[in-house]
Design an enzyme around this catalytic site. Sequence first.
Site, PDB file in Angstrom:
ATOM      1  N   HIS A  45     -19.090 -12.351  41.250  1.00 27.30           N
ATOM      2  CA  HIS A  45     -18.453 -13.368  42.085  1.00 27.30           C
ATOM      3  C   HIS A  45     -19.218 -14.679  41.930  1.00 27.30           C
ATOM      4  O   HIS A  45     -20.304 -14.701  41.343  1.00 27.30           O
ATOM      5  CB  HIS A  45     -18.488 -12.927  43.554  1.00 27.30           C
ATOM      6  N   HIS A 131     -21.637 -20.166  38.859  1.00 29.22           N
ATOM      7  CA  HIS A 131     -21.654 -19.255  37.711  1.00 29.22           C
ATOM      8  C   HIS A 131     -21.345 -17.847  38.189  1.00 29.22           C
ATOM      9  O   HIS A 131     -21.356 -17.582  39.396  1.00 29.22           O
ATOM     10  CB  HIS A 131     -23.026 -19.287  37.022  1.00 29.22           C
TER      11      HIS A 131
END
Length: 196
Positions: A45, A131
């Site tokens: 995630h 990221h």
Amino acid sequence: MTEGTRRLFIAVDPGEACHARITSAVGLARAHAPRARWVRPEGIHVTLVFLGAVAESLVPAVVAKMEDVAGRHAPLTLRFEGAGCFGGRKPRVLWISVAGDVPALGLVQKELSEALTEVGYVPEERLFSPHLTLARAGFGGTDAGLWAAARSLAAESFGEVEVRELVLYESVLSAAGAHYEAVARLPLGGAPAPLH
């Protein structure tokens, strides 16, 4: 009697289609860094705010702050493509880069950080760099194999997702490692900003 705490963080989810593409690509990349600690596919995630240990009594206040921020922002589109490492010549973390509505995501992250100071959160000083973490170096601290894995994923595209909610996750530790349980899902509901 001391009050219980929960280990919490706020994130956005890449969605099932992106998860499937990531899982497929990571299967091949793993061979380059077999000693690394790879994140379970369902645990991948984009973390916006890592709260850490939060007193049980403060969880409703965290959810209320999230709801307030989410309501001010429209859904946004993110793309996941390419890969890299944190740590320079001593790679510690392998990640997939995030593109698309990154400035809008950064604004959501900034507002969350500021709002959550009222419940004791101390914002990180480093710049927000969205990221998807794929793997971390093992217990030695660095793993050159992560660079090889990043090179193998550099040209990959993992798709895009329309982000429609912020998710408050709890990191639950077990003998098999940490897994993440959604505590609350707050829809993004702001109207799109007018084009100039």
